[in-house]
Enzyme design. Structure first.
Site: not given
Ligand SMILES: *Cc1c(COP(=O)(O)O)cnc(C)c1O
Length: 436
Positions: A101, A123, A394
């Site tokens: 993020k 938000e 992610s």
């Molecule tokens: C917020 C988040 C997501 C989902 O958001 P995308 O916009 O689909 O990438 C995925 N993995 C993590 C670790 C997150 O914090």
């Protein structure tokens, strides 16, 4: 699974010339006229600064020196041996604040500062985007105001406190049962009132044009790095790339560099939740229909009369009733595929990565791992062994440890059908992955 899904997803509509702000028929700007000048201003600023070498240099410096880029590509040796595959992990979990993020919030906060905006608003649902926004806003020394649904605020009190420690103002909205939807509405109202001095920082590849393009561009650093890294480490491109899909920003971020590599499968893992009945999942591409959500035409989980469904996922970050419009387009083109991964399968993947590799993944990320594991099993059944896979890690799972503890203490749920598809949908039939 690939060929079948791609065929069913083939476009029924004639090919249209590309229109700015649209991905095929998806995307656009379905917002109040009050916001059009602000979106125009943002589009112009983005065009100017994304082509400006000073802006790019400063962004690169922040990503390198502050966020921790480039992130590692790790060969997961134990998991690879266990699965019978070659698995590489793109380590976005190692970034400052614990997920991808920050790539987006740093880029947009820098843009806000170049646009001389005096405040940033955002938000947040579970609070992860709120924390990443408050972090980037603190770094840029721009006051941030974060809107959260009151119920989310109560459930995520610690994240709200984190944002306040970072200097942000946090408001609970929508009455006692307020959730993300109320927070979005309140942020839009704030923006409409204060367009002159306020920057609205959206956290995924969603919303009206130009947000999906801005966010995808800022996140595409993931795939650019990963493509070069895996070529160096493995000597070739992966057979398939996996990422979880909430709004879809980390998935687009890693997919984008591979779009032209036609031999590389791009597979998104949506939240299949408890089952695919309305209210029990968040698999918008698997079980949704085209509709308008947060200013864009995309796949939305909705009833026949257009009421947006409640959503559920074991992971707060996938708990969203829509998806970025570019994913809807890529699915329609047959370039990407999506599977819905059950809560239970995600939880098992969470534990497996912890035990095999010593990495606690975010519960969101665990959906991508479960999808990859299922893929390997399918390939093996078809006689194909040892596929080379790239998975977008992610985020890290420290934030989810308490929730996992709670879930592990619950009595086991009654067995469900392993595979389910959406009951009524114009979406292609996509496989659902269950645990076990
Ligand atoms: C917020 C988040 C997501 C989902 O958001 P995308 O916009 O689909 O990438 C995925 N993995 C993590 C670790 C997150 O914090």
């Amino acid at each position: 699974m690939s060929k079948k899904i791609a065929k069913k997803a083939a476009p029924a509509t004639p090919k249209l010339p590309p229109r700015e702000g649209y991905f095929g028929e998806f995307g656009g700007r379905y917002v109040s006229e009050l916001l059009i000048p602000a979106l125009d201003e943002l589009t112009a600023a983005w065009k100017k600064f994304s082509a400006d070498s000073k802006f790019q240099k400063e962004l690169q410096r922040l990503l390198n020196e502050y966020a921790g880029r480039p992130t590692l590509l790790s060969f997961a040796a134990n998991l690879s041996a266990k699965w019978g595959a070659q698995v590489y992990l793109k380590r976005e979990d190692l970034l400052h604040t614990g997920s991808h993020k920050i790539n987006n919030t740093l880029g947009q906060a820098l843009l806000a500062s170049r646009m001389k905006k005096k405040r940033i608003i955002a938000e947040t649902g579970a609070g992860q985007h709120g924390v990443a926004t408050a972090t980037a806003a603190a770094l840029m020394q721009i006051p941030a105001h974060i809107y959260m649904g009151s119920e989310d605020l109560r459930r995520q009190a610690l994240n709200a406190f984190r944002m306040r420690l970072l200097g942000a103002t946090v408001s609970g909205v929508g009455g006692e049962h307020g959730t993300l939807r109320d927070a979005v509405n309140e942020a839009l109202r704030d923006w409409a009132r204060n367009v002159d001095d306020t920057y609205y920082l959206i956290g995924s590849a969603i919303g009206p044009h130009p947000y999906p393009t801005i966010v995808r561009t800022l996140q595409s650093v993931i795939g650019r790095e990963a493509r070069a890294q895996i070529l160096k480490a493995a000597g070739r491109l992966p057979e398939a790339v996996f990422a979880c899909v909430g709004g879809g920003s980390n998935a687009l971020g890693i997919f984008y560099a591979f779009l032209k590599d036609k031999g590389v499968k791009l597979i998104g893992a949506e939240a299949g939740g408890r089952n695919l009945n309305p209210g029990n999942h968040a698999a918008s591409l698997t079980a949704g229909k085209p509709g308008i959500l947060q200013g864009a035409l995309t796949y939305v989980l909705q009833s026949a009369d257009g009421q947006v469904h409640n959503v559920h996922s074991v992971s707060a970050g996938l708990d969203y009733p829509g998806v970025g419009p570019e994913h809807a387009y890529l699915l329609q083109q047959g370039r990407t595929q999506y599977v819905a991964v059950r809560d239970k399968a995600a939880l098992e993947a969470f534990k497996e990565l912890a035990e095999e590799e010593g990495i606690l993944p975010a519960l969101e990320t665990a959906h991508a791992l479960a999808a990859a594991k299922e893929y390997v099993q399918e390939q093996r059944k078809a006689g194909r062994k040892n596929p080379l896979l790239l998975i977008c890690l992610s985020g890290r799972g420290d934030k989810d440890v308490q929730e996992v503890e709670r879930l592990m203490a619950l009595p086991p749920e009654p067995e469900q059908e392993a595979v389910e598809v959406a009951p009524v949908s114009t979406a292609p039939k996509v496989k659902v992955i269950s645990a076990g």
